[in-house]
Design an enzyme around this catalytic site. Structure first.
Site, PDB file in Angstrom:
ATOM      1  CD  GLN A  46       0.465  -5.408  13.366  1.00 24.82           C
ATOM      2  OE1 GLN A  46       0.001  -4.340  13.772  1.00 24.82           O
ATOM      3  NE2 GLN A  46      -0.286  -6.337  12.783  1.00 24.82           N
ATOM      4  CB  CYS A  75       3.275  -2.027  10.146  1.00 24.76           C
ATOM      5  SG  CYS A  75       2.084  -1.617  11.435  1.00 24.76           S
ATOM      6  N   GLY A  76       1.628   0.599   8.465  1.00 22.68           N
ATOM      7  CA  GLY A  76       1.430   2.047   8.392  1.00 22.68           C
ATOM      8  C   GLY A  76       1.271   2.704   9.756  1.00 22.68           C
ATOM      9  CG  ASN A  77      -2.263   2.372  12.125  1.00 24.95           C
ATOM     10  OD1 ASN A  77      -2.515   3.493  11.691  1.00 24.95           O
ATOM     11  ND2 ASN A  77      -3.146   1.388  12.099  1.00 24.95           N
ATOM     12  CG  ASN A 159       1.222  -4.645   4.064  1.00 28.06           C
ATOM     13  OD1 ASN A 159       0.936  -3.715   3.295  1.00 28.06           O
ATOM     14  ND2 ASN A 159       0.814  -4.656   5.303  1.00 28.06           N
ATOM     15  CG  HIS A 161      -3.654  -4.402   2.133  1.00 26.21           C
ATOM     16  ND1 HIS A 161      -4.191  -4.329   3.400  1.00 26.21           N
ATOM     17  CD2 HIS A 161      -2.358  -4.041   2.241  1.00 26.21           C
ATOM     18  CE1 HIS A 161      -3.243  -3.916   4.240  1.00 26.21           C
ATOM     19  NE2 HIS A 161      -2.128  -3.736   3.562  1.00 26.21           N
ATOM     20  CD  GLU A 210      -3.535  -5.291  10.929  1.00 27.50           C
ATOM     21  OE1 GLU A 210      -2.385  -5.755  11.029  1.00 27.50           O
ATOM     22  OE2 GLU A 210      -3.870  -4.187  11.394  1.00 27.50           O
ATOM     23  NE  ARG A 211       0.696 -10.802   5.681  1.00 29.43           N
ATOM     24  CZ  ARG A 211       1.710 -10.564   4.837  1.00 29.43           C
ATOM     25  NH1 ARG A 211       1.958 -11.417   3.873  1.00 29.43           N
ATOM     26  NH2 ARG A 211       2.436  -9.466   4.926  1.00 29.43           N
ATOM     27  N   GLY A 222      -3.886  -0.889   5.324  1.00 29.97           N
ATOM     28  CA  GLY A 222      -5.232  -1.267   4.868  1.00 29.97           C
ATOM     29  C   GLY A 222      -6.023  -0.046   4.413  1.00 29.97           C
TER      30      GLY A 222
HETATM   31  N1  LIG Z   1      -1.389  -2.868  11.260  1.00 30.12           N
HETATM   32  C1  LIG Z   1      -0.599  -2.630  10.152  1.00 30.12           C
HETATM   33  C2  LIG Z   1      -0.260  -3.761   9.227  1.00 30.12           C
HETATM   34  C3  LIG Z   1       0.575  -4.837   9.925  1.00 30.12           C
HETATM   35  C4  LIG Z   1       1.051  -5.958   9.028  1.00 30.12           C
HETATM   36  C5  LIG Z   1      -0.066  -6.781   8.449  1.00 30.12           C
HETATM   37  N2  LIG Z   1      -0.841  -7.480   9.443  1.00 30.12           N
HETATM   38  C6  LIG Z   1       0.518  -7.780   7.434  1.00 30.12           C
HETATM   39  O1  LIG Z   1       0.629  -8.962   7.749  1.00 30.12           O
HETATM   40  O2  LIG Z   1       0.859  -7.364   6.327  1.00 30.12           O
HETATM   41  C7  LIG Z   1      -0.791  -1.289   9.486  1.00 30.12           C
HETATM   42  O3  LIG Z   1      -1.163  -0.335  10.196  1.00 30.12           O
HETATM   43  O4  LIG Z   1      -0.503  -1.132   8.293  1.00 30.12           O
END
Ligand SMILES: N[C@@H](CCC[C@H](N)C(=O)O)C(=O)O
Length: 276
Positions: A46, A75-77, A159, A161, A210-211, A222
């Site tokens: 990202q 995005c949590g991380n 987002n 899940h 991941e999307r 996630g």
């Molecule tokens: N890596 C992330 C999430 C990033 C966004 C995700 N791929 C989406 O499309 O919603 C995390 O650490 O949360």
């Protein structure tokens, strides 16, 4: 355009972070894809933009782009790396930082050891809010994938899940099922797909497709989503250690209607600049 950036990661989920307060950053979708490309660009899961905001009682605006160029809500991380970035760069000296994202406001706190705690907000379970096509809210949903019917928990942490229970994390069909579920017609904005093995009531193993990025070494939202699903399904306690391929996070969710809290590290890898 020459841009300074910082390469960071949160337990292996990696980011290019741009200070868009002290330099002008305007990226097209193709430029995001190029920067994220591991052969032709810098490489990341990202890309994160740190922006100023006019909103009252908010310190920064946080924008997130997946490697495929799509802008996403949360995005949590990345949030933990964001907190570390704004402090390391002297953009703030606050211990608790309030940040506006596309899906609402989150609060980030850096402790003395460098770990970052993130109040990720209240999970959304109502199908229309995820968004997910279902007649009514449930703790698990039967979804047909590749002519098989499987039971998923579905939740939004800002987002979307979908979480599938597996018995052996190493054998989880992440590469086969991940893309099929990510673009399943019942998820109109696509979905991140978690594969969760419950090890004990306070420990899970998790892999996430991941999307917009494919399987990553870790996904913070996630991890939050999997713990919420595991608690709702009666399999987990309120404080859970989540083991991902890149490392570990602690996730707590005390009760329905309460925010989810995530604690984990944020690592700076190197500084660079790139001509676009
Ligand atoms: N890596 C992330 C999430 C990033 C966004 C995700 N791929 C989406 O499309 O919603 C995390 O650490 O949360």
């Amino acid at each position: 355009m020459n841009l300074n950036f910082t390469k960071m990661h949160g337990i292996g989920n990696d980011f290019i972070v741009f200070d868009a307060i002290n330099q002008q950053v305007e990226l097209t979708t193709d430029q995001v894809r190029l920067l994220a490309d591991r052969r032709f660009g810098i490489g990341c899961d990202q890309l994160l933009l740190v922006e100023a905001t006019d909103s009252p009682n908010v310190d920064f605006r946080y924008r997130i782009y997946n490697a495929d160029g799509s802008e996403v809500e949360q995005c949590g991380n990345g949030a933990r790396c964001f907190a570390r970035f704004v402090r390391d760069k002297g953009l703030t000296d606050k211990e608790t930082i309030t940040v506006e994202t596309a899906s609402g406001t989150i609060h980030l706190t850096v402790d003395e050891s460098g770990l970052v705690s993130v109040d990720m907000g209240v999970p959304h379970l109502e199908p229309a809010e995820i968004p997910f096509e279902a007649e009514a809210q449930a703790v698990s949903y039967a979804i047909e994938v590749d002519e098989m019917v499987m039971e998923f928990g579905v939740v939004s942490m800002g987002n979307p899940h979908a979480v599938l229970r597996v018995s052996e994390i190493d054998q989880a069909p992440v590469e086969e099922l991940g893309p099929l579920i990510e673009s399943h017609p019942r998820f109109p904005q696509r979905v991140n797909v978690g594969f969760m093995q419950v090890v004990a009531r306070d420990h899970i193993q998790l892999r996430v497709f991941e999307r917009g990025a494919g399987e990553t070494l870790a996904c913070g939202t996630g991890a939050c989503a999997a713990v919420v699903v595991g608690i709702l399904q009666g399999e987990l306690d309120s404080m859970v250690r989540v083991t991902l391929p890149g490392g570990e996070l602690m996730i707590s969710w005390p009760q329905m209607g309460a925010p989810v809290v995530m604690i984990g590290p944020a690592t700076r890898v190197f500084e660079g600049s790139i001509d676009l």
